[in-house]
Enzyme design. Structure first.
Site, mmCIF file in Angstrom:
data_model
loop_
_atom_site.group_PDB
_atom_site.id
_atom_site.type_symbol
_atom_site.label_atom_id
_atom_site.label_comp_id
_atom_site.label_asym_id
_atom_site.label_seq_id
_atom_site.Cartn_x
_atom_site.Cartn_y
_atom_site.Cartn_z
ATOM 1 N N VAL A 171 -25.821 22.859 137.326
ATOM 2 C CA VAL A 171 -24.400 23.125 137.046
ATOM 3 C C VAL A 171 -23.648 23.394 138.354
ATOM 4 O O VAL A 171 -22.507 22.945 138.534
ATOM 5 C CB VAL A 171 -24.246 24.294 136.048
ATOM 6 C CG1 VAL A 171 -22.781 24.581 135.788
ATOM 7 C CG2 VAL A 171 -24.959 23.973 134.738
ATOM 8 N N GLU A 200 -31.913 28.865 121.614
ATOM 9 C CA GLU A 200 -30.707 28.042 121.487
ATOM 10 C C GLU A 200 -30.026 28.182 120.120
ATOM 11 O O GLU A 200 -28.799 28.269 120.036
ATOM 12 C CB GLU A 200 -31.086 26.568 121.727
ATOM 13 C CG GLU A 200 -29.920 25.632 121.921
ATOM 14 C CD GLU A 200 -29.230 25.769 123.273
ATOM 15 O OE1 GLU A 200 -29.505 26.732 124.011
ATOM 16 O OE2 GLU A 200 -28.393 24.903 123.594
ATOM 17 N N THR A 236 -23.023 18.963 131.233
ATOM 18 C CA THR A 236 -22.794 19.633 132.527
ATOM 19 C C THR A 236 -21.339 19.518 132.980
ATOM 20 O O THR A 236 -20.921 20.215 133.886
ATOM 21 C CB THR A 236 -23.732 19.114 133.643
ATOM 22 O OG1 THR A 236 -23.421 17.757 133.928
ATOM 23 C CG2 THR A 236 -25.191 19.232 133.248
ATOM 24 N N HIS A 252 -25.047 15.873 125.262
ATOM 25 C CA HIS A 252 -25.637 16.448 124.050
ATOM 26 C C HIS A 252 -24.966 15.808 122.829
ATOM 27 O O HIS A 252 -23.745 15.858 122.673
ATOM 28 C CB HIS A 252 -25.394 17.955 123.997
ATOM 29 C CG HIS A 252 -26.190 18.750 124.995
ATOM 30 N ND1 HIS A 252 -27.221 18.235 125.755
ATOM 31 C CD2 HIS A 252 -26.113 20.059 125.343
ATOM 32 C CE1 HIS A 252 -27.736 19.190 126.517
ATOM 33 N NE2 HIS A 252 -27.072 20.297 126.293
ATOM 34 N N SER A 296 -30.914 17.651 131.177
ATOM 35 C CA SER A 296 -30.223 18.434 132.216
ATOM 36 C C SER A 296 -29.783 19.788 131.680
ATOM 37 O O SER A 296 -29.557 20.721 132.456
ATOM 38 C CB SER A 296 -29.021 17.668 132.760
ATOM 39 O OG SER A 296 -28.081 17.420 131.728
ATOM 40 N N CYS A 300 -23.459 24.895 126.150
ATOM 41 C CA CYS A 300 -23.111 23.472 126.319
ATOM 42 C C CYS A 300 -23.251 22.669 125.012
ATOM 43 O O CYS A 300 -22.505 21.714 124.769
ATOM 44 C CB CYS A 300 -23.962 22.840 127.406
ATOM 45 S SG CYS A 300 -25.717 23.201 127.264
ATOM 46 N N ARG A 355 -34.730 18.783 121.851
ATOM 47 C CA ARG A 355 -34.556 18.209 123.199
ATOM 48 C C ARG A 355 -35.045 16.763 123.187
ATOM 49 O O ARG A 355 -36.130 16.486 122.678
ATOM 50 C CB ARG A 355 -35.381 19.025 124.197
ATOM 51 C CG ARG A 355 -35.173 18.637 125.641
ATOM 52 C CD ARG A 355 -33.930 19.216 126.244
ATOM 53 N NE ARG A 355 -33.971 20.656 126.365
ATOM 54 C CZ ARG A 355 -32.891 21.395 126.602
ATOM 55 N NH1 ARG A 355 -31.701 20.844 126.757
ATOM 56 N NH2 ARG A 355 -32.992 22.708 126.699
HETATM 57 P P1 NAP Z 1 -30.574 25.751 137.326
HETATM 58 O O1 NAP Z 1 -30.503 24.310 137.651
HETATM 59 O O2 NAP Z 1 -31.911 26.312 137.011
HETATM 60 O O3 NAP Z 1 -29.887 26.582 138.523
HETATM 61 C C1 NAP Z 1 -29.948 27.996 138.565
HETATM 62 C C2 NAP Z 1 -29.177 28.509 139.769
HETATM 63 O O4 NAP Z 1 -29.288 29.952 139.777
HETATM 64 C C3 NAP Z 1 -29.725 28.025 141.119
HETATM 65 O O5 NAP Z 1 -28.671 27.923 142.037
HETATM 66 C C4 NAP Z 1 -30.651 29.196 141.536
HETATM 67 O O6 NAP Z 1 -30.764 29.299 142.951
HETATM 68 C C5 NAP Z 1 -29.861 30.369 141.022
HETATM 69 N N1 NAP Z 1 -30.721 31.529 140.791
HETATM 70 C C6 NAP Z 1 -31.796 31.598 139.967
HETATM 71 N N2 NAP Z 1 -32.343 32.835 140.027
HETATM 72 C C7 NAP Z 1 -31.588 33.544 140.912
HETATM 73 C C8 NAP Z 1 -31.644 34.878 141.422
HETATM 74 N N3 NAP Z 1 -32.587 35.748 141.028
HETATM 75 N N4 NAP Z 1 -30.700 35.274 142.310
HETATM 76 C C9 NAP Z 1 -29.746 34.411 142.714
HETATM 77 N N5 NAP Z 1 -29.649 33.134 142.296
HETATM 78 C C10 NAP Z 1 -30.561 32.714 141.392
HETATM 79 O O7 NAP Z 1 -29.679 26.094 136.055
HETATM 80 P P2 NAP Z 1 -28.382 25.307 135.531
HETATM 81 O O8 NAP Z 1 -28.754 24.305 134.522
HETATM 82 O O9 NAP Z 1 -27.573 24.908 136.715
HETATM 83 O O10 NAP Z 1 -27.644 26.455 134.721
HETATM 84 C C11 NAP Z 1 -26.917 27.502 135.372
HETATM 85 C C12 NAP Z 1 -26.336 28.423 134.300
HETATM 86 O O11 NAP Z 1 -25.426 27.680 133.472
HETATM 87 C C13 NAP Z 1 -27.394 29.001 133.355
HETATM 88 O O12 NAP Z 1 -27.006 30.312 132.986
HETATM 89 C C14 NAP Z 1 -27.356 28.063 132.156
HETATM 90 O O13 NAP Z 1 -27.792 28.677 130.972
HETATM 91 C C15 NAP Z 1 -25.882 27.714 132.105
HETATM 92 N N6 NAP Z 1 -25.529 26.417 131.510
HETATM 93 C C16 NAP Z 1 -26.221 25.301 131.827
HETATM 94 C C17 NAP Z 1 -25.832 24.077 131.307
HETATM 95 C C18 NAP Z 1 -26.564 22.787 131.589
HETATM 96 O O14 NAP Z 1 -26.233 21.762 130.949
HETATM 97 N N7 NAP Z 1 -27.533 22.763 132.493
HETATM 98 C C19 NAP Z 1 -24.717 23.999 130.488
HETATM 99 C C20 NAP Z 1 -24.004 25.184 130.180
HETATM 100 C C21 NAP Z 1 -24.428 26.381 130.715
HETATM 101 P P3 NAP Z 1 -32.056 28.714 143.752
HETATM 102 O O15 NAP Z 1 -31.957 27.226 143.730
HETATM 103 O O16 NAP Z 1 -31.863 29.293 145.116
HETATM 104 O O17 NAP Z 1 -33.277 29.227 143.046
#
Ligand code: NAP
Length: 359
Positions: A13, A208, A336, A248, A184, A154, A241
């Site tokens: 994201v 979910e 996303t 989605h 994703s 999402c 999934r």
């Molecule tokens: P992701 O790809 O797993 O990315 C997670 C991010 O959080 C990375 O930048 C990671 O940094 C950082 N992070 C993880 N643990 C951390 C910590 N302890 N301290 C500081 N930073 C930390 O997840 P994502 O899919 O982008 O999702 C991000 C958020 O949006 C989540 O809450 C998810 O539920 C929500 N979301 C996701 C989607 C989707 O379609 N993917 C849609 C709606 C909402 P590093 O790389 O440095 O580990």
């Protein structure tokens, strides 16, 4: 230009947020932050896997000025160094850090950490902008100069957009949904394994279904001066999934209060959100809902980027043969974009213009 930070910038994201903010007319990315694993490195370096491959996964090129920005550690991030924060962190760490930042600075979050708090609106473009008034309640109650406004889950972003005109014109009694969610949506840390997902469908996504069954009721609810009164109907969900990268798809059965034909539903869906689109926010699409008569659509590959990922595509709209006042359709939203990063940018645009009145 307003200075903005993306915290969680290395994730799926966060990357999409960078794309959504590139060449933005109002916002300039000045800070990026993530975990200790990424901190201290130029952004492009922080995305490198041990084998040298890059985790940058958007089809757009990573802008060179962003590639060079040094990633800060989220826990040490100074919120006063920017005007606005996009938080794209995991929910656990978001719960701890977002309230610290909100003392001084507005936070738009894609994490679920604050979605269920009584004084927190979940804003979805064109659906419930009147819930913006709840931000003042939050600020007064918590003594914050800033605020936390989360985006919805999402999976429901297409569902709530498509249900809102049905609710307004015909009333809703109950809704049964089955989601076919893209990979994703699971994020990158740790993400899904190709061994699990190739040629396969996983019939369960931990955590979910309760979100899908509850969040739409808040989003489609009514602001009562101090909180939100939930919309008065029930939702039951099965979330799966599927091996799709983005987009989605949600299969919807809805029982309406009033009798309505598929043609009438199509008409109110196509009309929906015209006023909101006319506001001309930089991230808004020309229309919130597209309705297709082609029974083979919507398809994630063909339809997810409609309106640059901000238009929901509805198809297979028809009468249900066994539910009284039953309606069924399939809707597709980019998880996303509308469901996360670009939706968050659109929310920020709305709040900057109509709540903060900075423009
Ligand atoms: P992701 O790809 O797993 O990315 C997670 C991010 O959080 C990375 O930048 C990671 O940094 C950082 N992070 C993880 N643990 C951390 C910590 N302890 N301290 C500081 N930073 C930390 O997840 P994502 O899919 O982008 O999702 C991000 C958020 O949006 C989540 O809450 C998810 O539920 C929500 N979301 C996701 C989607 C989707 O379609 N993917 C849609 C709606 C909402 P590093 O790389 O440095 O580990």
């Amino acid at each position: 230009m307003l200075k903005v930070a993306i915290v969680g910038a290395t994730g799926i994201v966060g990357q999409q947020a960078i794309v959504s903010l590139t060449n933005h007319p109002w916002f300039q990315i000045t800070k990026l932050a993530a975990s200790a694993r990424s901190a201290g490195k130029p952004y492009a370096e922080a995305l490198r896997e041990a084998n040298g491959a890059s985790r940058w996964w958007c089809p757009q090129e990573l802008p060179p000025e962003i590639a060079q920005l040094t990633v800060e550690e989220a826990t040490a991030f100074d919120p006063t160094s920017v005007d606005l924060i996009f938080s794209t962190l995991d929910a656990g760490v978001a719960k701890e850090l977002e309230p610290k930042w909100a003392r001084t600075t507005p936070v738009i979050s894609t994490a679920s950490a604050f979605r269920y708090e009584e004084d927190t609106p979940i804003l979805v473009g064109g659906v419930n902008m009147d819930h913006t008034a709840l931000i003042k309640v939050q600020q007064e109650r918590r003594g914050w100069k800033g605020f936390v406004v989360p985006k919805s889950n999402c999976t429901i972003s297409g569902l709530v957009v498509s249900l809102k005109p049905v609710l307004t014109h015909f009333g809703v009694k109950q809704v049964i949904v089955t989601s076919l969610q893209a990979m994703s949506g699971a994020g990158r840390s740790p993400g899904l394994s190709a061994m699990d997902m190739t040629e396969n469908v996983i019939p369960y996504i931990p955590g979910e279904e309760p979100k899908v069954e509850s969040e739409p009721l808040k989003i489609l609810g009514t602001f009562n001066g101090q909180g939100i009164t939930n919309a008065p109907f029930g939702i039951t969900a099965t979330c799966t999934r599927v091996p799709v990268l983005d987009g989605h798809l949600v299969v919807v059965f809805a029982q309406t209060e009033k009798t309505c034909t598929p043609e009438e539903v199509k008409e109110v869906m196509l009309d929906f959100g015209a006023d909101f689109c006319r506001l001309g926010l930089p991230s808004s699409p020309p229309q919130l809902i597209a309705v297709t008569d082609d029974p083979f659509r919507p398809q994630p590959r063909m339809d997810r980027d409609r309106g640059d990922g901000m238009t929901v595509t509805v198809g297979r709209l028809r009468k249900d043969p066994i539910l009284e006042n039953g309606l069924k359709y399939v809707c597709l939203a980019h998880n996303t974009k509308l469901g996360a990063a670009k939706g968050a940018v659109q929310t920020a645009e709305y709040l900057v213009k109509y709540y903060l009145k900075w423009l």
